[in-house]
Scaffold this active site. Structure first.
Site, PDB file in Angstrom:
ATOM      1  N   ASP A 210       0.347   4.459 -24.075  1.00 34.22           N
ATOM      2  CA  ASP A 210      -0.435   5.112 -23.017  1.00 34.22           C
ATOM      3  C   ASP A 210      -1.184   6.287 -23.630  1.00 34.22           C
ATOM      4  O   ASP A 210      -0.600   7.093 -24.377  1.00 34.22           O
ATOM      5  CB  ASP A 210       0.478   5.596 -21.890  1.00 34.22           C
TER       6      ASP A 210
ATOM      7  N   GLU B 205      -5.660   2.820 -19.236  1.00 35.32           N
ATOM      8  CA  GLU B 205      -5.542   3.424 -20.557  1.00 35.32           C
ATOM      9  C   GLU B 205      -4.253   2.993 -21.247  1.00 35.32           C
ATOM     10  O   GLU B 205      -3.741   3.684 -22.120  1.00 35.32           O
ATOM     11  CB  GLU B 205      -5.598   4.964 -20.468  1.00 35.32           C
TER      12      GLU B 205
END
Length: 343
Positions: A214, A256
């Site tokens: 992440d 993301e």
């Protein structure tokens, strides 16, 4: 979307074979009965009876969901021989040879381009010889007309099947790729996991690990520099990850969030790989429109055992990723050991 939907050919082949075997069983069985009852061609009647049995067997196999290339080859070979023998046994006025025009399309769709070429060529030569034996002239109207029509159908079948295969391959590729970064997507991850996890069953030393990644504070990047810059950051991270572990192992599964699939690596080895990735992103300079952006990532690592599903492995890696964020981000956490590798 299910993986099977990426390639509809298998489903269409199943439907086509089921329909064809049903029709040929009825037609061949009826013709066998008529030939036994009213025709002197007993050999042809026996052949038609055997082919009827083959068609019924094929229906039974297809009803059970079984479709193999060997089964397709046997069916088409027997159908081709039956058409050739029927043409040889009958006169030209019976027009049995017209059945040959149906076969090129079936060859291409069911066998593929290479095998279809061989089958089409063999049938073309054999049928031309059949007709020649009845006319005793190579350039007689029956031979010429058959050859021209057959070659035209052969050509159309080839062009259509080639275009269909290219379109199908392009659509499958699009369905498995992330539109922004160009790396694989979640559907591709599902397919790759199924392929890589199969060898784990019964293995003495199963090794397959997953890394969830992440991008830290990615929302701030979008808020401060704009979504265009944020998109470029994701693209560059995807390129960096691909250069380190290979593009076939990198998957974008969220905004993301990325996933790395590492076959052949246990938890400790995957954790070391994750730490190298974390360090590479931290050291990378992301420069867009004159602005240098510092980017870090948090990583959660989990190892798959042979009985685990993809969702279970991802859940373990996600829990580890959550702990990595709770511990300040820019770090690697293992799902089992729960030990943080130093940044």
């Amino acid at each position: 979307m299910d993986l099977f939907e990426l390639n509809s050919s298998n489903k269409l082949k199943h439907q086509l074979l089921l329909g064809m075997s049903t029709m040929t069983s009825v037609i061949s069985g009826s013709l066998a009965f008529l030939n036994f009852s009213f025709s002197p061609h007993l050999a042809l009647a026996c052949f038609q009876t055997l082919f009827t049995c083959l068609s019924v067997y094929l229906i039974w196999r297809l009803r059970r969901g079984e479709l193999t290339r060997k089964l397709i080859m046997v069916y088409l070979t027997c159908l081709s021989v039956l058409v050739l023998y029927a043409s040889y046994s009958a006169s030209l006025t019976s027009t049995v040879h017209l059945w040959a025009f149906v076969l090129p399309m079936m060859y291409y769709f069911l066998l593929g381009e290479r095998s279809a070429w061989l089958f089409c060529g063999a049938l073309f030569i054999s049928q031309c010889i059949n007709i020649y034996l009845k006319t005793q002239a190579w350039f007689s109207p029956p031979v010429v007309n058959f050859a021209m029509c057959y070659v035209l159908i052969w050509y159309i079948s080839h062009i259509y099947d080639t275009a269909r295969n290219r379109s199908e391959a392009a659509l499958a590729k699009l369905a498995l790729k992330d539109a922004l970064t160009g790396v694989n997507n979640r559907l591709a991850l599902k397919r790759a996991f199924e392929l890589e996890s199969k060898p784990l069953v019964g293995s003495q030393d199963p090794s397959l690990s997953v890394i969830l990644i992440d991008v830290d504070f990615f929302k701030k990047v979008n808020d401060m520099h704009g979504h265009e810059t944020g998109d470029n950051v994701l693209i560059e991270i995807a390129k960096l990850l691909s250069s380190k572990v290979g593009s076939d192992k990198v998957f974008r599964i969220g905004g993301e969030e990325f996933c790395i699939l590492l076959p052949g690596k246990n938890l400790a080895q995957a954790s070391l790989t994750a730490e190298k990735l974390r360090h590479s992103v931290q050291e990378q300079q992301f420069v867009f429109k004159g602005n240098t952006i510092e980017v870090t990532i948090s990583l959660g690592v989990a190892e798959c055992t042979f009985e685990m599903l993809l969702t279970q492995v991802l859940n373990q890696a996600d829990e580890a990723l959550y702990r990595a964020k709770a511990q300040g981000r820019n770090c690697v956490v293992s799902a089992v050991s729960e030990q943080e590798l130093p940044a």
